[in-house]
Design a protein around this motif. Structure first.
Motif, PDB file in Angstrom:
ATOM      1  N   ASP A  49      -2.885  21.111   6.746  1.00  0.00           N
ATOM      2  CA  ASP A  49      -2.101  20.544   7.848  1.00  0.00           C
ATOM      3  C   ASP A  49      -2.805  19.340   8.453  1.00  0.00           C
ATOM      4  O   ASP A  49      -2.185  18.330   8.766  1.00  0.00           O
ATOM      5  CB  ASP A  49      -1.866  21.589   8.941  1.00  0.00           C
ATOM      6  CG  ASP A  49      -0.819  22.621   8.543  1.00  0.00           C
ATOM      7  OD1 ASP A  49      -0.066  22.359   7.573  1.00  0.00           O
ATOM      8  OD2 ASP A  49      -0.757  23.666   9.204  1.00  0.00           O
ATOM      9  N   PHE A  50      -4.129  19.459   8.642  1.00  0.00           N
ATOM     10  CA  PHE A  50      -4.878  18.351   9.231  1.00  0.00           C
ATOM     11  C   PHE A  50      -4.937  17.160   8.286  1.00  0.00           C
ATOM     12  O   PHE A  50      -4.899  16.013   8.720  1.00  0.00           O
ATOM     13  CB  PHE A  50      -6.291  18.779   9.594  1.00  0.00           C
ATOM     14  CG  PHE A  50      -6.357  19.696  10.780  1.00  0.00           C
ATOM     15  CD1 PHE A  50      -5.535  19.509  11.879  1.00  0.00           C
ATOM     16  CD2 PHE A  50      -7.231  20.752  10.795  1.00  0.00           C
ATOM     17  CE1 PHE A  50      -5.593  20.360  12.960  1.00  0.00           C
ATOM     18  CE2 PHE A  50      -7.306  21.606  11.877  1.00  0.00           C
ATOM     19  CZ  PHE A  50      -6.482  21.412  12.964  1.00  0.00           C
ATOM     20  N   SER A  51      -5.040  17.425   6.988  1.00  0.00           N
ATOM     21  CA  SER A  51      -5.177  16.317   6.047  1.00  0.00           C
ATOM     22  C   SER A  51      -3.850  15.594   5.828  1.00  0.00           C
ATOM     23  O   SER A  51      -3.834  14.446   5.401  1.00  0.00           O
ATOM     24  CB  SER A  51      -5.722  16.814   4.708  1.00  0.00           C
ATOM     25  OG  SER A  51      -4.779  17.661   4.090  1.00  0.00           O
ATOM     26  N   ASN A  52      -2.731  16.256   6.122  1.00  0.00           N
ATOM     27  CA  ASN A  52      -1.432  15.626   5.932  1.00  0.00           C
ATOM     28  C   ASN A  52      -0.897  15.010   7.224  1.00  0.00           C
ATOM     29  O   ASN A  52       0.298  14.837   7.385  1.00  0.00           O
ATOM     30  CB  ASN A  52      -0.415  16.645   5.409  1.00  0.00           C
ATOM     31  CG  ASN A  52      -0.727  17.053   3.990  1.00  0.00           C
ATOM     32  OD1 ASN A  52      -1.346  16.312   3.263  1.00  0.00           O
ATOM     33  ND2 ASN A  52      -0.319  18.240   3.611  1.00  0.00           N
ATOM     34  N   ALA A  53      -1.793  14.682   8.142  1.00  0.00           N
ATOM     35  CA  ALA A  53      -1.374  14.098   9.411  1.00  0.00           C
ATOM     36  C   ALA A  53      -0.785  12.705   9.167  1.00  0.00           C
ATOM     37  O   ALA A  53      -1.142  12.018   8.202  1.00  0.00           O
ATOM     38  CB  ALA A  53      -2.556  14.009  10.367  1.00  0.00           C
ATOM     39  N   ASN A  54       0.109  12.292  10.040  1.00  0.00           N
ATOM     40  CA  ASN A  54       0.708  10.968   9.945  1.00  0.00           C
ATOM     41  C   ASN A  54      -0.287   9.936  10.450  1.00  0.00           C
ATOM     42  O   ASN A  54      -0.513   9.808  11.647  1.00  0.00           O
ATOM     43  CB  ASN A  54       1.985  10.889  10.782  1.00  0.00           C
ATOM     44  CG  ASN A  54       3.189  11.326  10.018  1.00  0.00           C
ATOM     45  OD1 ASN A  54       3.164  11.347   8.804  1.00  0.00           O
ATOM     46  ND2 ASN A  54       4.244  11.669  10.727  1.00  0.00           N
ATOM     47  N   VAL A  55      -0.910   9.243   9.539  1.00  0.00           N
ATOM     48  CA  VAL A  55      -1.857   8.188   9.900  1.00  0.00           C
ATOM     49  C   VAL A  55      -1.560   6.963   9.054  1.00  0.00           C
ATOM     50  O   VAL A  55      -1.011   7.050   7.963  1.00  0.00           O
ATOM     51  CB  VAL A  55      -3.328   8.613   9.674  1.00  0.00           C
ATOM     52  CG1 VAL A  55      -3.734   9.716  10.616  1.00  0.00           C
ATOM     53  CG2 VAL A  55      -3.593   8.993   8.266  1.00  0.00           C
ATOM     54  N   SER A  56      -1.911   5.857   9.613  1.00  0.00           N
ATOM     55  CA  SER A  56      -1.863   4.622   8.843  1.00  0.00           C
ATOM     56  C   SER A  56      -3.226   3.958   8.989  1.00  0.00           C
ATOM     57  O   SER A  56      -3.951   4.204   9.952  1.00  0.00           O
ATOM     58  CB  SER A  56      -0.754   3.698   9.355  1.00  0.00           C
ATOM     59  OG  SER A  56      -0.976   3.370  10.705  1.00  0.00           O
ATOM     60  N   ILE A  63     -13.065  -3.697   7.981  1.00  0.00           N
ATOM     61  CA  ILE A  63     -13.311  -2.269   8.078  1.00  0.00           C
ATOM     62  C   ILE A  63     -11.984  -1.572   8.285  1.00  0.00           C
ATOM     63  O   ILE A  63     -11.253  -1.874   9.227  1.00  0.00           O
ATOM     64  CB  ILE A  63     -14.264  -1.932   9.256  1.00  0.00           C
ATOM     65  CG1 ILE A  63     -15.597  -2.659   9.064  1.00  0.00           C
ATOM     66  CG2 ILE A  63     -14.466  -0.438   9.373  1.00  0.00           C
ATOM     67  CD1 ILE A  63     -16.504  -2.555  10.266  1.00  0.00           C
ATOM     68  N   SER A  64     -11.636  -0.661   7.390  1.00  0.00           N
ATOM     69  CA  SER A  64     -10.353   0.029   7.554  1.00  0.00           C
ATOM     70  C   SER A  64     -10.593   1.305   8.352  1.00  0.00           C
ATOM     71  O   SER A  64     -11.553   2.044   8.112  1.00  0.00           O
ATOM     72  CB  SER A  64      -9.732   0.348   6.199  1.00  0.00           C
ATOM     73  OG  SER A  64     -10.499   1.273   5.514  1.00  0.00           O
ATOM     74  N   MET A  65      -9.689   1.533   9.306  1.00  0.00           N
ATOM     75  CA  MET A  65      -9.792   2.684  10.187  1.00  0.00           C
ATOM     76  C   MET A  65      -8.463   3.422  10.213  1.00  0.00           C
ATOM     77  O   MET A  65      -7.413   2.789  10.252  1.00  0.00           O
ATOM     78  CB  MET A  65     -10.156   2.241  11.605  1.00  0.00           C
ATOM     79  CG  MET A  65     -11.466   1.520  11.709  1.00  0.00           C
ATOM     80  SD  MET A  65     -11.761   0.769  13.318  1.00  0.00           S
ATOM     81  CE  MET A  65     -11.199   1.987  14.440  1.00  0.00           C
ATOM     82  N   PRO A  66      -8.485   4.751  10.217  1.00  0.00           N
ATOM     83  CA  PRO A  66      -7.232   5.499  10.335  1.00  0.00           C
ATOM     84  C   PRO A  66      -6.722   5.464  11.779  1.00  0.00           C
ATOM     85  O   PRO A  66      -7.499   5.632  12.718  1.00  0.00           O
ATOM     86  CB  PRO A  66      -7.599   6.913   9.909  1.00  0.00           C
ATOM     87  CG  PRO A  66      -9.057   7.026  10.139  1.00  0.00           C
ATOM     88  CD  PRO A  66      -9.617   5.645   9.986  1.00  0.00           C
ATOM     89  N   VAL A  67      -5.442   5.226  11.939  1.00  0.00           N
ATOM     90  CA  VAL A  67      -4.834   5.194  13.256  1.00  0.00           C
ATOM     91  C   VAL A  67      -3.627   6.126  13.236  1.00  0.00           C
ATOM     92  O   VAL A  67      -2.766   6.002  12.359  1.00  0.00           O
ATOM     93  CB  VAL A  67      -4.381   3.762  13.644  1.00  0.00           C
ATOM     94  CG1 VAL A  67      -3.688   3.739  14.977  1.00  0.00           C
ATOM     95  CG2 VAL A  67      -5.564   2.817  13.621  1.00  0.00           C
ATOM     96  N   PRO A  68      -3.554   7.110  14.172  1.00  0.00           N
ATOM     97  CA  PRO A  68      -2.390   7.997  14.164  1.00  0.00           C
ATOM     98  C   PRO A  68      -1.111   7.236  14.473  1.00  0.00           C
ATOM     99  O   PRO A  68      -1.118   6.288  15.242  1.00  0.00           O
ATOM    100  CB  PRO A  68      -2.697   9.014  15.258  1.00  0.00           C
ATOM    101  CG  PRO A  68      -3.967   8.620  15.881  1.00  0.00           C
ATOM    102  CD  PRO A  68      -4.521   7.434  15.189  1.00  0.00           C
ATOM    103  N   ARG A  69      -0.026   7.647  13.869  1.00  0.00           N
ATOM    104  CA  ARG A  69       1.264   6.989  14.121  1.00  0.00           C
ATOM    105  C   ARG A  69       1.901   7.513  15.364  1.00  0.00           C
ATOM    106  O   ARG A  69       1.798   8.597  15.771  1.00  0.00           O
ATOM    107  CB  ARG A  69       2.205   7.223  12.949  1.00  0.00           C
ATOM    108  CG  ARG A  69       1.772   6.501  11.724  1.00  0.00           C
ATOM    109  CD  ARG A  69       2.791   6.682  10.643  1.00  0.00           C
ATOM    110  NE  ARG A  69       2.237   6.137   9.399  1.00  0.00           N
ATOM    111  CZ  ARG A  69       2.884   6.136   8.282  1.00  0.00           C
ATOM    112  NH1 ARG A  69       4.081   6.625   8.190  1.00  0.00           N
ATOM    113  NH2 ARG A  69       2.328   5.652   7.216  1.00  0.00           N
TER     114      ARG A  69
END
Length: 69
Positions: A49-56, A63-69
């Motif tokens: 569930d945590f790994s399938n979070a909506n992030v972009s 530097i690429s960073m995950p950002v929640p949608r």
């Protein structure tokens, strides 16, 4: 045809109490194994569930960073 099964003639005969104790120990082992399997399955489900979070991913200064949608 001959019977090729090994028979332990020197062993003590089983009583009801020894059979019951061995069966209880086997049942306890199965129960602990089932509980461990359930805990692992629950943890695995939570991690999925945590790994399938909506992030972009956003790239800032290379530097690429995950950002929640």
């Amino acid at each position: 045809m001959m019977n090729n099964r090994n028979i332990n003639a020197s062993g003590k005969p089983e009583t009801i109490s020894t059979t019951r104790r061995r069966n209880e120990a086997a049942a306890l082992l199965r129960e602990k194994r089932d509980q461990a399997r359930q805990r692992f399955s629950a943890l695995e489900a939570r991690l999925k569930d945590f790994s399938n979070a909506n992030v972009s991913y956003v790239s800032v200064n290379g530097i690429s960073m995950p950002v929640p949608r």
